[in-house]
Design a protein around this motif. Structure first.
Motif, PDB file in Angstrom:
ATOM      1  N   UNK A  17      82.723 147.322 143.140  1.00 17.31           N
ATOM      2  CA  UNK A  17      82.110 148.287 142.250  1.00 17.31           C
ATOM      3  C   UNK A  17      81.133 147.659 141.284  1.00 17.31           C
ATOM      4  N   UNK A  18      80.328 146.711 141.764  1.00 21.37           N
ATOM      5  CA  UNK A  18      79.355 146.045 140.903  1.00 21.37           C
ATOM      6  C   UNK A  18      78.040 145.867 141.665  1.00 21.37           C
ATOM      7  N   UNK A  38      53.051 143.783 138.683  1.00 22.97           N
ATOM      8  CA  UNK A  38      52.879 145.164 139.116  1.00 22.97           C
ATOM      9  C   UNK A  38      53.872 145.622 140.162  1.00 22.97           C
ATOM     10  N   UNK A  39      54.542 144.676 140.808  1.00 21.67           N
ATOM     11  CA  UNK A  39      55.522 145.011 141.850  1.00 21.67           C
ATOM     12  C   UNK A  39      56.949 145.017 141.334  1.00 21.67           C
ATOM     13  N   UNK A  40      57.141 144.503 140.124  1.00 24.63           N
ATOM     14  CA  UNK A  40      58.503 144.209 139.678  1.00 24.63           C
ATOM     15  C   UNK A  40      59.380 145.436 139.520  1.00 24.63           C
ATOM     16  N   UNK A  41      58.888 146.445 138.830  1.00 24.09           N
ATOM     17  CA  UNK A  41      59.745 147.602 138.552  1.00 24.09           C
ATOM     18  C   UNK A  41      60.281 148.217 139.838  1.00 24.09           C
ATOM     19  N   UNK A  42      59.387 148.421 140.803  1.00 22.66           N
ATOM     20  CA  UNK A  42      59.820 149.008 142.069  1.00 22.66           C
ATOM     21  C   UNK A  42      60.796 148.091 142.792  1.00 22.66           C
ATOM     22  N   UNK A  43      60.469 146.787 142.869  1.00 23.40           N
ATOM     23  CA  UNK A  43      61.317 145.844 143.604  1.00 23.40           C
ATOM     24  C   UNK A  43      62.680 145.698 142.955  1.00 23.40           C
ATOM     25  N   UNK A  44      62.718 145.578 141.633  1.00 25.14           N
ATOM     26  CA  UNK A  44      64.000 145.426 140.953  1.00 25.14           C
ATOM     27  C   UNK A  44      64.864 146.666 141.113  1.00 25.14           C
ATOM     28  N   UNK A  45      64.230 147.842 141.106  1.00 23.06           N
ATOM     29  CA  UNK A  45      64.990 149.063 141.327  1.00 23.06           C
ATOM     30  C   UNK A  45      65.579 149.121 142.724  1.00 23.06           C
ATOM     31  N   UNK A  46      64.770 148.768 143.729  1.00 23.09           N
ATOM     32  CA  UNK A  46      65.254 148.760 145.108  1.00 23.09           C
ATOM     33  C   UNK A  46      66.417 147.777 145.277  1.00 23.09           C
ATOM     34  N   UNK A  47      66.252 146.583 144.707  1.00 24.90           N
ATOM     35  CA  UNK A  47      67.274 145.550 144.881  1.00 24.90           C
ATOM     36  C   UNK A  47      68.554 145.887 144.129  1.00 24.90           C
ATOM     37  N   UNK A  48      68.431 146.511 142.965  1.00 26.97           N
ATOM     38  CA  UNK A  48      69.632 146.929 142.240  1.00 26.97           C
ATOM     39  C   UNK A  48      70.392 148.008 143.012  1.00 26.97           C
ATOM     40  N   UNK A  49      69.646 148.919 143.632  1.00 29.36           N
ATOM     41  CA  UNK A  49      70.298 149.954 144.448  1.00 29.36           C
ATOM     42  C   UNK A  49      71.016 149.328 145.644  1.00 29.36           C
ATOM     43  N   UNK A  51      71.994 146.223 145.798  1.00 28.67           N
ATOM     44  CA  UNK A  51      73.089 145.423 145.260  1.00 28.67           C
ATOM     45  C   UNK A  51      74.308 146.253 144.940  1.00 28.67           C
ATOM     46  N   UNK A  52      74.087 147.460 144.425  1.00 28.35           N
ATOM     47  CA  UNK A  52      75.209 148.354 144.132  1.00 28.35           C
ATOM     48  C   UNK A  52      75.911 148.787 145.413  1.00 28.35           C
ATOM     49  N   UNK A  53      75.109 149.016 146.459  1.00 31.55           N
ATOM     50  CA  UNK A  53      75.717 149.347 147.756  1.00 31.55           C
ATOM     51  C   UNK A  53      76.525 148.175 148.294  1.00 31.55           C
ATOM     52  N   UNK A  54      75.970 146.961 148.187  1.00 29.67           N
ATOM     53  CA  UNK A  54      76.655 145.777 148.713  1.00 29.67           C
ATOM     54  C   UNK A  54      77.963 145.512 147.984  1.00 29.67           C
ATOM     55  N   UNK A  55      78.013 145.836 146.697  1.00 25.00           N
ATOM     56  CA  UNK A  55      79.221 145.598 145.924  1.00 25.00           C
ATOM     57  C   UNK A  55      80.214 146.738 145.936  1.00 25.00           C
ATOM     58  N   UNK A  56      79.908 147.783 146.695  1.00 23.58           N
ATOM     59  CA  UNK A  56      80.779 148.959 146.722  1.00 23.58           C
ATOM     60  C   UNK A  56      82.009 148.723 147.587  1.00 23.58           C
ATOM     61  N   UNK A  57      83.038 149.501 147.330  1.00 27.32           N
ATOM     62  CA  UNK A  57      84.248 149.437 148.158  1.00 27.32           C
ATOM     63  C   UNK A  57      83.944 149.831 149.591  1.00 27.32           C
ATOM     64  N   UNK A  58      83.008 150.778 149.770  1.00 26.87           N
ATOM     65  CA  UNK A  58      82.671 151.235 151.119  1.00 26.87           C
ATOM     66  C   UNK A  58      82.064 150.120 151.948  1.00 26.87           C
ATOM     67  N   UNK A  59      81.079 149.405 151.396  1.00 27.70           N
ATOM     68  CA  UNK A  59      80.438 148.322 152.142  1.00 27.70           C
ATOM     69  C   UNK A  59      81.424 147.201 152.436  1.00 27.70           C
ATOM     70  N   UNK A 118      63.685 138.697 151.346  1.00 29.55           N
ATOM     71  CA  UNK A 118      64.613 137.574 151.229  1.00 29.55           C
ATOM     72  C   UNK A 118      65.715 137.879 150.220  1.00 29.55           C
ATOM     73  N   UNK A 119      65.344 138.447 149.086  1.00 30.06           N
ATOM     74  CA  UNK A 119      66.348 138.797 148.084  1.00 30.06           C
ATOM     75  C   UNK A 119      67.303 139.852 148.627  1.00 30.06           C
ATOM     76  N   UNK A 120      66.761 140.851 149.319  1.00 33.19           N
ATOM     77  CA  UNK A 120      67.610 141.881 149.906  1.00 33.19           C
ATOM     78  C   UNK A 120      68.527 141.319 150.973  1.00 33.19           C
ATOM     79  N   UNK A 121      67.999 140.427 151.802  1.00 35.44           N
ATOM     80  CA  UNK A 121      68.805 139.791 152.850  1.00 35.44           C
ATOM     81  C   UNK A 121      69.947 138.994 152.225  1.00 35.44           C
ATOM     82  N   UNK A 122      69.643 138.265 151.146  1.00 32.16           N
ATOM     83  CA  UNK A 122      70.662 137.459 150.476  1.00 32.16           C
ATOM     84  C   UNK A 122      71.740 138.349 149.861  1.00 32.16           C
TER      85      UNK A 122
END
Length: 545
Positions: A17-18, A38-49, A51-59, A118-122
Motif C-alpha cells: 500500500x505504498x 518541461x517533462x517532469x510534471x507529467x513523468x512524475x505523475x505517471x511514475x507515481x501512479x 509506483x502506487x500500482x506496484x506497491x499495491x496488495x493486488x500487484x 527505465x524508471x518505470x521498468x525499475x
C-alpha cells in the motif's frame, strides 16, 4: 490450544500500500536530474501512479501467483494437431498487460523516453521480475529492425503500442500490439553465436528464407515474432521469424520443451526447432551480429535495471523489517551492527540505480559522446551490477532471519531471481571481454568514460586515487584478458563513485568512497567504517508508507 498463545506481536507489517517510485529517493532524484523540466510534471505523475500500482496488495498478489503457477506447454490440441502454445496464469497477463499499457515497451519515440521507461521498468519489475523478459526484448527489437526501413515501418508501431492483446495468435497485420522474443543460443555454441548451425536457405522472393535448426534457449516463446541468428550462404545473418504468417497460417515453430529454471519461473524459456520455417532477413547477409547487437545492448541495459530493481526491493524489505522489529531491548534498525549491514546494502542499491539511470539518459541524449560512453559503460555496468544482485538479495533475506527464508516473505523469490541477469545476454566473462574489445578498438569509448568519471575530479581524494590506479592499469593491457574481471570491476566502481559524489547526499558518497574505493571494506556486508554517518544512509533507503 488457547488462542491467546497465538497473539501476534513484534512482527513487521507487510510492506504494502505504498508508492514504490516516490519511496525510492535515489530513483526519484535521478528522474528529476535527467529529464527536461518541461517533462517532469507529467513523468512524475505517471511514475507515481505506476509506483502506487506496484506497491499495491493486488500487484503483489499477481506476482506471487505468477511465480507459483508457472507456464505450461501444450504441443498438440485434443485432435492431435500441432499447436505449440504456452498457457499462463491470468496473473501473468495482468502484470504484462499493465506494463505494456504503461509504456514499458515504448522508449524510442518520445522525449525523455528512455529515462521514463527505465524508471518505470525499475519500479514495475519489483512487483514481479519474470515478465520483464518479453518487455525487454520487445523494447529492444526496435533498433535492430531499423536496419531494414521497410520492416521497421510495419513493426515499430506495433512494438511500441500500448495495447496488450494477450495470447491471441493472429496474422501480424491484424494485431495492434505485439511482443517480440529472441533466439540466439544453440546447444553447441552458447555465447559463441558464430558456432551456430541453424541454416537459412534463400527462397525465390527477395529477403525471404527457410530456416532449419534448433535454438537451445528461446525466451518468451509465446511472442508474436522473434529475432534469430542463422547461417545464410554469406555467413551469420539476422532474421525475423513470425509465429503467424500473413495468410493466418502458423509458421513452423516447434516448441520442444520449457526449461525448468532456478528462478524466473513465471516466464517461459524454451527449446525450439525450425523446420523450413519462413523468415525475413533483417540487415545484410553475413552481418547478423552487427544487426542484432543494438538489441543486445538495449537488453543488457535492462539487465542492469532489473538487477537494480531486485536490489531495491530486497533492501526496502530489509530496512522496513528492521525498522519495525525489536530485539535485545530496541529496534533492529538502531542496533549499530545491523545498521552497518543495512547501510552497506543501501549503498549497493543506490549505486546501481544511479548508474542505470545515467545510462538511460545517455540513450536519450544520443550524441556521439554519449554513444561512445555507452559502448564501454554498458558492459562494465552489466558485469558489475548484475553480479552484486545475488549477495545483496542473500544478505537482505538474512536481515529478516527465519522469516526471510519462508516463501511467504517473498525474499526467496528475489534470491532465486537474482543470478539471472548476470547470465542473460552474456555472462560475466563475455561482458569483461566485450569491455576489453572496446578499449582496444574504440578509443573514443575510453575518452568518453574518462570524461564522465573526471567530472567529479577533486571532490573526493579516494575517488581520485581510484581513478589514478585505474589509469595505471589501463596504460598496460598486456595480458589483460586474465585480469579483465578485476579491471572492469574497477571501471564500474569508479563510475558509480563519480556519480554518487556528484549527485548523492554526502553521507552516501562518503560511505561509498570510503568502502568501495578507499579500501576499508570487508568481504561481507556490514563492514563499513564505523565512523561514517550510517543512520542517514539507512533512513534514506527506508520506504515511507
Amino acid at each position: 490450544m488457547a488462542t491467546t498463545t497465538h497473539t501476534v506481536t513484534n512482527q513487521a507489517p507487510p510492506l504494502v500500500g505504498y508508492d514504490v517510485f516516490s519511496a525510492d529517493r535515489a530513483l526519484a532524484e535521478a528522474v528529476q536530474r535527467h529529464l527536461d523540466p518541461g517533462l517532469l510534471d507529467e513523468a512524475l505523475g505517471e511514475l507515481a501512479t505506476l509506483g502506487t500500482s506496484a506497491g499495491s496488495a493486488q500487484a503483489q498478489e499477481w506476482g506471487a501467483q505468477a511465480d507459483a503457477y508457472p507456464p505450461v506447454l501444450r504441443t498438440h490440441d485434443r485432435y492431435g494437431n500441432r499447436i505449440d502454445e504456452v498457457d499462463f496464469h491470468p496473473a501473468w497477463h495482468r502484470l504484462l498487460g499493465h506494463a505494456v499499457t504503461n509504456g514499458l515497451t515504448n522508449a524510442w519515440g518520445r522525449p525523455g523516453g528512455h529515462v521514463r521507461r527505465a524508471a518505470g521498468f525499475l519500479v514495475w519489475t519489483q512487483a514481479e521480475p519474470g515478465h520483464g523478459c518479453p518487455l525487454s526484448m520487445t523494447h529492444a527489437a526496435v533498433p535492430a529492425l531499423r536496419a531494414d526501413p521497410e520492416l521497421a515501418a510495419f513493426w515499430e508501431p506495433k512494438l511500441t503500442s500500448q495495447v496488450y492483446e494477450g495470447e491471441r495468435l493472429a496474422a501480424p497485420a491484424d494485431r495492434t500490439g505485439v511482443l517480440f522474443g529472441m533466439g540466439m543460443t544453440e546447444k553447441q555454441g552458447g555465447s559463441d553465436v558464430r558456432a551456430n548451425t541453424t541454416a537459412a536457405l534463400p527462397l525465390a522472393a527477395a529477403g525471404e528464407y527457410a530456416l532449419t535448426g534448433h535454438k537451445w534457449f528461446c525466451s518468451a516463446p509465446m511472442s508474436d515474432a522473434f529475432l534469430v541468428l542463422a547461417q545464410a550462404p554469406n555467413g551469420l545473418t539476422c532474421f525475423l521469424v513470425p509465429r503467424v504468417l500473413d495468410d493466418g497460417s502458423r509458421n513452423a515453430f516447434r516448441i520442444q520443451r520449457l526449461k525448468d529454471k532456478l528462478g524466473n519461473r513465471s516466464n517461459a524459456s524454451s527449446e525450439v526447432e525450425f523446420d523450413s520455417t519462413w523468415a525475413r532477413r533483417v540487415g545484410e547477409e553475413g552481418r547478423g551480429v552487427r544487426t542484432i547487437i543494438e538489441m543486445v545492448a538495449a537488453t543488457r541495459l535492462d539487465c542492469v535495471l532489473g538487477s537494480a530493481a531486485l536490489m531495491r526491493q530486497a533492501v526496502a524489505q530489509a530496512v522496513h523489517h528492521c525498522a519495525h522489529r525489536s530485539a535485545f531491548g530496541g529496534r533492529l534498525v538502531d542496533k549499530p551492527l545491523m545498521r552497518n549491514v543495512l547501510a552497506d546494502l543501501a549503498l549497493e542499491s543506490e549505486a546501481a540505480t544511479v548508474l542505470a539511470m545515467r545510462l538511460a539518459a545517455a540513450y536519450d541524449a544520443d550524441t556521439d559522446g554519449e554513444r561512445a560512453l555507452l559502448r564501454l559503460a554498458v558492459p562494465a555496468a552489466k558485469y558489475w551490477v548484475t553480479k552484486r544482485a545475488t549477495p545483496v538479495a542473500a544478505e537482505a533475506l538474512e536481515c529478516l532471519g527465519g522469516n526471510g527464508y519462508v516463501e511467504d516473505s517473498g525474499m526467496p523469490r528475489l534470491l532465486r531471481e537474482a543470478p539471472l541477469n548476470s547470465i542473460w545476454e552474456g555472462s560475466g566473462n563475455v561482458q569483461a571481454l566485450d569491455a576489453l574489445r572496446a578499449l582496444g578498438r574504440e578509443p573514443a569509448a575510453l575518452d568518453a568514460f574518462l570524461r564522465e568519471v573526471g567530472a567529479a575530479r577533486g571532490a573526493d581524494h579516494r575517488l581520485d586515487g581510484a581513478v589514478k590506479g585505474l589509469l595505471t592499469e589501463l596504460a598496460d593491457l598486456e595480458g589483460a584478458e586474465a585480469r579483465a574481471r578485476r579491471l572492469v570491476e574497477r571501471m564500474a566502481l569508479v563510475l558509480q563513485g563519480s556519480l554518487l559524489v556528484r549527485y548523492a547526499p554526502s553521507a552516501v558518497a562518503d560511505a561509498f568512497c570510503g568502502s568501495r574505493l578507499g579500501g576499508d571494506w570487508g568481504t561481507a556486508f556490514g563492514t563499513l567504517p564505523h565512523t561514517l554517518d550510517l543512520a542517514s544512509v539507512v533512513e534514506r533507503a527506508r520506504p515511507q508508507l
